[in-house]
Write a protein that holds these residues in place. Structure first.
Motif, PDB file in Angstrom:
ATOM      1  N   ILE A  87       0.837  -1.201   0.000  1.00 47.96           N
ATOM      2  CA  ILE A  87       0.000   0.000   0.000  1.00 47.96           C
ATOM      3  C   ILE A  87       0.872   1.251   0.000  1.00 47.96           C
ATOM      4  O   ILE A  87       0.596   2.224  -0.724  1.00 47.96           O
ATOM      5  CB  ILE A  87      -0.955  -0.012   1.207  1.00 47.96           C
ATOM      6  CG1 ILE A  87      -1.992  -1.134   1.034  1.00 47.96           C
ATOM      7  CG2 ILE A  87      -1.644   1.337   1.376  1.00 47.96           C
ATOM      8  CD1 ILE A  87      -2.853  -1.373   2.258  1.00 47.96           C
ATOM      9  N   GLY A  88       1.942   1.242   0.789  1.00 47.53           N
ATOM     10  CA  GLY A  88       2.829   2.394   0.840  1.00 47.53           C
ATOM     11  C   GLY A  88       3.491   2.675  -0.499  1.00 47.53           C
ATOM     12  O   GLY A  88       3.587   3.836  -0.929  1.00 47.53           O
ATOM     13  N   ARG A  89       3.933   1.634  -1.186  1.00 50.92           N
ATOM     14  CA  ARG A  89       4.562   1.823  -2.496  1.00 50.92           C
ATOM     15  C   ARG A  89       3.561   2.364  -3.514  1.00 50.92           C
ATOM     16  O   ARG A  89       3.907   3.197  -4.354  1.00 50.92           O
ATOM     17  CB  ARG A  89       5.152   0.502  -2.979  1.00 50.92           C
ATOM     18  CG  ARG A  89       6.353   0.025  -2.170  1.00 50.92           C
ATOM     19  CD  ARG A  89       6.917  -1.270  -2.715  1.00 50.92           C
ATOM     20  NE  ARG A  89       7.986  -1.776  -1.863  1.00 50.92           N
ATOM     21  CZ  ARG A  89       7.905  -2.879  -1.135  1.00 50.92           C
ATOM     22  NH1 ARG A  89       6.798  -3.618  -1.174  1.00 50.92           N
ATOM     23  NH2 ARG A  89       8.913  -3.270  -0.388  1.00 50.92           N
ATOM     24  N   LEU A  90       2.335   1.867  -3.449  1.00 47.47           N
ATOM     25  CA  LEU A  90       1.318   2.329  -4.386  1.00 47.47           C
ATOM     26  C   LEU A  90       0.974   3.802  -4.144  1.00 47.47           C
ATOM     27  O   LEU A  90       0.808   4.580  -5.086  1.00 47.47           O
ATOM     28  CB  LEU A  90       0.072   1.460  -4.263  1.00 47.47           C
ATOM     29  CG  LEU A  90       0.258  -0.004  -4.690  1.00 47.47           C
ATOM     30  CD1 LEU A  90      -0.949  -0.839  -4.285  1.00 47.47           C
ATOM     31  CD2 LEU A  90       0.508  -0.102  -6.193  1.00 47.47           C
ATOM     32  N   ALA A  91       0.883   4.185  -2.878  1.00 46.93           N
ATOM     33  CA  ALA A  91       0.613   5.588  -2.564  1.00 46.93           C
ATOM     34  C   ALA A  91       1.782   6.470  -3.011  1.00 46.93           C
ATOM     35  O   ALA A  91       1.584   7.551  -3.575  1.00 46.93           O
ATOM     36  CB  ALA A  91       0.358   5.749  -1.068  1.00 46.93           C
ATOM     37  N   ASP A  92       3.000   6.006  -2.781  1.00 47.09           N
ATOM     38  CA  ASP A  92       4.179   6.774  -3.201  1.00 47.09           C
ATOM     39  C   ASP A  92       4.237   6.920  -4.723  1.00 47.09           C
ATOM     40  O   ASP A  92       4.801   7.889  -5.242  1.00 47.09           O
ATOM     41  CB  ASP A  92       5.456   6.100  -2.705  1.00 47.09           C
ATOM     42  CG  ASP A  92       5.636   6.224  -1.196  1.00 47.09           C
ATOM     43  OD1 ASP A  92       4.949   7.063  -0.582  1.00 47.09           O
ATOM     44  OD2 ASP A  92       6.455   5.460  -0.641  1.00 47.09           O
ATOM     45  N   ALA A  93       3.639   5.960  -5.440  1.00 51.66           N
ATOM     46  CA  ALA A  93       3.627   6.022  -6.905  1.00 51.66           C
ATOM     47  C   ALA A  93       2.634   7.040  -7.437  1.00 51.66           C
ATOM     48  O   ALA A  93       2.622   7.315  -8.639  1.00 51.66           O
ATOM     49  CB  ALA A  93       3.314   4.648  -7.485  1.00 51.66           C
ATOM     50  N   GLY A  94       1.798   7.582  -6.551  1.00 49.11           N
ATOM     51  CA  GLY A  94       0.850   8.605  -6.978  1.00 49.11           C
ATOM     52  C   GLY A  94      -0.597   8.165  -7.004  1.00 49.11           C
ATOM     53  O   GLY A  94      -1.482   8.969  -7.342  1.00 49.11           O
ATOM     54  N   LEU A  95      -0.877   6.916  -6.659  1.00 52.46           N
ATOM     55  CA  LEU A  95      -2.265   6.464  -6.610  1.00 52.46           C
ATOM     56  C   LEU A  95      -2.964   7.087  -5.407  1.00 52.46           C
ATOM     57  O   LEU A  95      -2.446   7.050  -4.287  1.00 52.46           O
ATOM     58  CB  LEU A  95      -2.320   4.937  -6.538  1.00 52.46           C
ATOM     59  CG  LEU A  95      -1.946   4.250  -7.854  1.00 52.46           C
ATOM     60  CD1 LEU A  95      -1.370   2.867  -7.615  1.00 52.46           C
ATOM     61  CD2 LEU A  95      -3.166   4.175  -8.773  1.00 52.46           C
ATOM     62  N   ALA A 128       7.160   3.309 -10.975  1.00 54.06           N
ATOM     63  CA  ALA A 128       7.033   3.056  -9.541  1.00 54.06           C
ATOM     64  C   ALA A 128       5.996   1.970  -9.272  1.00 54.06           C
ATOM     65  O   ALA A 128       6.181   1.118  -8.398  1.00 54.06           O
ATOM     66  CB  ALA A 128       6.661   4.347  -8.810  1.00 54.06           C
ATOM     67  N   VAL A 129       4.893   1.987 -10.027  1.00 56.80           N
ATOM     68  CA  VAL A 129       3.898   0.929  -9.883  1.00 56.80           C
ATOM     69  C   VAL A 129       4.476  -0.412 -10.321  1.00 56.80           C
ATOM     70  O   VAL A 129       4.239  -1.453  -9.692  1.00 56.80           O
ATOM     71  CB  VAL A 129       2.623   1.261 -10.690  1.00 56.80           C
ATOM     72  CG1 VAL A 129       1.670   0.073 -10.700  1.00 56.80           C
ATOM     73  CG2 VAL A 129       1.924   2.483 -10.106  1.00 56.80           C
ATOM     74  N   THR A 130       5.262  -0.379 -11.395  1.00 54.20           N
ATOM     75  CA  THR A 130       5.868  -1.615 -11.891  1.00 54.20           C
ATOM     76  C   THR A 130       6.858  -2.185 -10.878  1.00 54.20           C
ATOM     77  O   THR A 130       6.926  -3.406 -10.667  1.00 54.20           O
ATOM     78  CB  THR A 130       6.546  -1.373 -13.243  1.00 54.20           C
ATOM     79  OG1 THR A 130       5.602  -0.788 -14.143  1.00 54.20           O
ATOM     80  CG2 THR A 130       7.054  -2.676 -13.842  1.00 54.20           C
ATOM     81  N   ASP A 131       7.611  -1.321 -10.223  1.00 54.26           N
ATOM     82  CA  ASP A 131       8.502  -1.787  -9.155  1.00 54.26           C
ATOM     83  C   ASP A 131       7.689  -2.445  -8.033  1.00 54.26           C
ATOM     84  O   ASP A 131       8.071  -3.492  -7.503  1.00 54.26           O
ATOM     85  CB  ASP A 131       9.310  -0.624  -8.598  1.00 54.26           C
ATOM     86  CG  ASP A 131      10.362  -0.107  -9.578  1.00 54.26           C
ATOM     87  OD1 ASP A 131      10.718  -0.850 -10.514  1.00 54.26           O
ATOM     88  OD2 ASP A 131      10.799   1.045  -9.404  1.00 54.26           O
ATOM     89  N   ALA A 132       6.565  -1.818  -7.684  1.00 55.84           N
ATOM     90  CA  ALA A 132       5.696  -2.399  -6.653  1.00 55.84           C
ATOM     91  C   ALA A 132       5.159  -3.752  -7.097  1.00 55.84           C
ATOM     92  O   ALA A 132       5.010  -4.681  -6.291  1.00 55.84           O
ATOM     93  CB  ALA A 132       4.550  -1.445  -6.339  1.00 55.84           C
TER      94      ALA A 132
END
Length: 302
Positions: free
Chosen positions: A31-39, A269-273
């Motif tokens: 969830i943190g990575r997705l939020a950091d990606a801009g979602l 960033a989403v792809t990294d997640a």
């Protein structure tokens, strides 16, 4: 430049069918990575029976670890008033209620028929709205049902309109088993938009037969500007045999950015997640973009 909103459903719809236990820390990291990606809209869980959906048993703990009054919205699914009370106790700011356009699917999914489900959801929506929560609606099986076959666009429109009238700010139309094709999706949208404004609709397409991106393109052409998707293509439906994956967020972003739409989301960033959650689950991401790009960043856009 036109903007499209992405509702990320991976942490809920994506993980709910995983057989292996997923630690709380893994969910929160995703969830943190997705939020950091801009979602800005990330489904965080569901207050449903832990016997039926054990992966969602820690939803209250998930919410307790998130900043619920910030810019990112973390909706949770609730099936009834008991689920709503649990959501309120956990501090939820937004809920989703989930009906179906198929009588049989509704009974197998939430143990009541369509008519009774809408009566139940109206009580939930009224209570939630009175408590200051936002309410989003879902309609499952908007093209086809695993038990009944083809679903009438008129039936979809009736259920969507009922959810909209009871106060849902948005109604997500789900091709739960992924049987849709662009012509069938457009016929369904023709019926639904006669009852619900198109700017209050979202598309939720599963990729069982590889048609999700084509169906999203069709919905874009019909004016839909909100889509649900799941990082790494995680998820499916426990009541729909063969529905083994939501459309991947990375693939949707690649389509949208390539067509000139803005999303505010960083594709790489989403792809990294996606790779990180796939590693945690012991398999490759389900998205074509993630596999084609591999693990090395390639410079995304938003």
């Amino acid at each position: 430049m036109a903007r499209v909103k992405i509702v990320e459903v991976g942490p809920r719809d994506g993980l709910q069918n995983e057989r292996q236990a997923i630690p709380l820390a893994v969910k929160l990291a995703l969830i943190g990575r997705l939020a950091d990606a801009g979602l800005t809209h990330i489904e965080a869980g569901a207050f449903v029976s832990p016997k039926c959906v054990p992966q969602m048993a820690d939803t209250a703990e998930v919410l307790a670890s998130l900043k619920l009054d910030g810019a990112v919205r973390y909706p949770v699914l609730v099936p009834n008033l008991a689920g709503l009370e649990a959501a309120l106790k956990a501090g939820a700011r937004e809920i989703a209620i989930f009906g179906a356009a198929s009588e049989t699917f509704s009974r197998k999914n939430i143990n009541v028929g369509v008519h009774d489900s809408l009566a139940r959801f109206e009580a939930v929506a009224q209570r939630a709205l009175a408590a200051g929560l936002s309410v989003r609606g879902y309609v499952s099986c908007v093209v086809g049902c695993p038990y009944e076959g083809d679903v009438s666009p008129r039936k979809v429109a009736e259920v969507a309109a009922a959810l909209y009238r009871m106060g849902c700010y948005e109604v997500s139309l789900g091709d739960t088993v992924g049987v849709g094709t662009p012509d069938r999706v457009l016929a369904m949208l023709d019926a639904v938009t006669a009852e619900v404004p198109v700017d209050r609709l979202a598309g939720h397409f599963h990729d069982t037969y590889g048609m999700a991106i084509a169906n999203i393109y069709a919905a874009l052409c019909a004016g839909v500007r909100t889509f649900d998707s799941s990082v790494a293509g995680l998820g499916g439906c426990p009541y729909a045999r063969g529905a083994s994956g939501n459309v991947a967020t990375e693939d949707v972003l690649y389509l949208l950015h390539g067509m000139g739409y803005t999303t505010g989301v960083n594709l790489d960033a989403v792809t990294d997640a996606a790779w990180q959650i796939a590693d945690a689950l012991g398999r490759e991401p389900g998205s074509k973009y993630a596999r084609a790009r591999g693990r090395s960043p390639a410079g995304g856009n938003a």
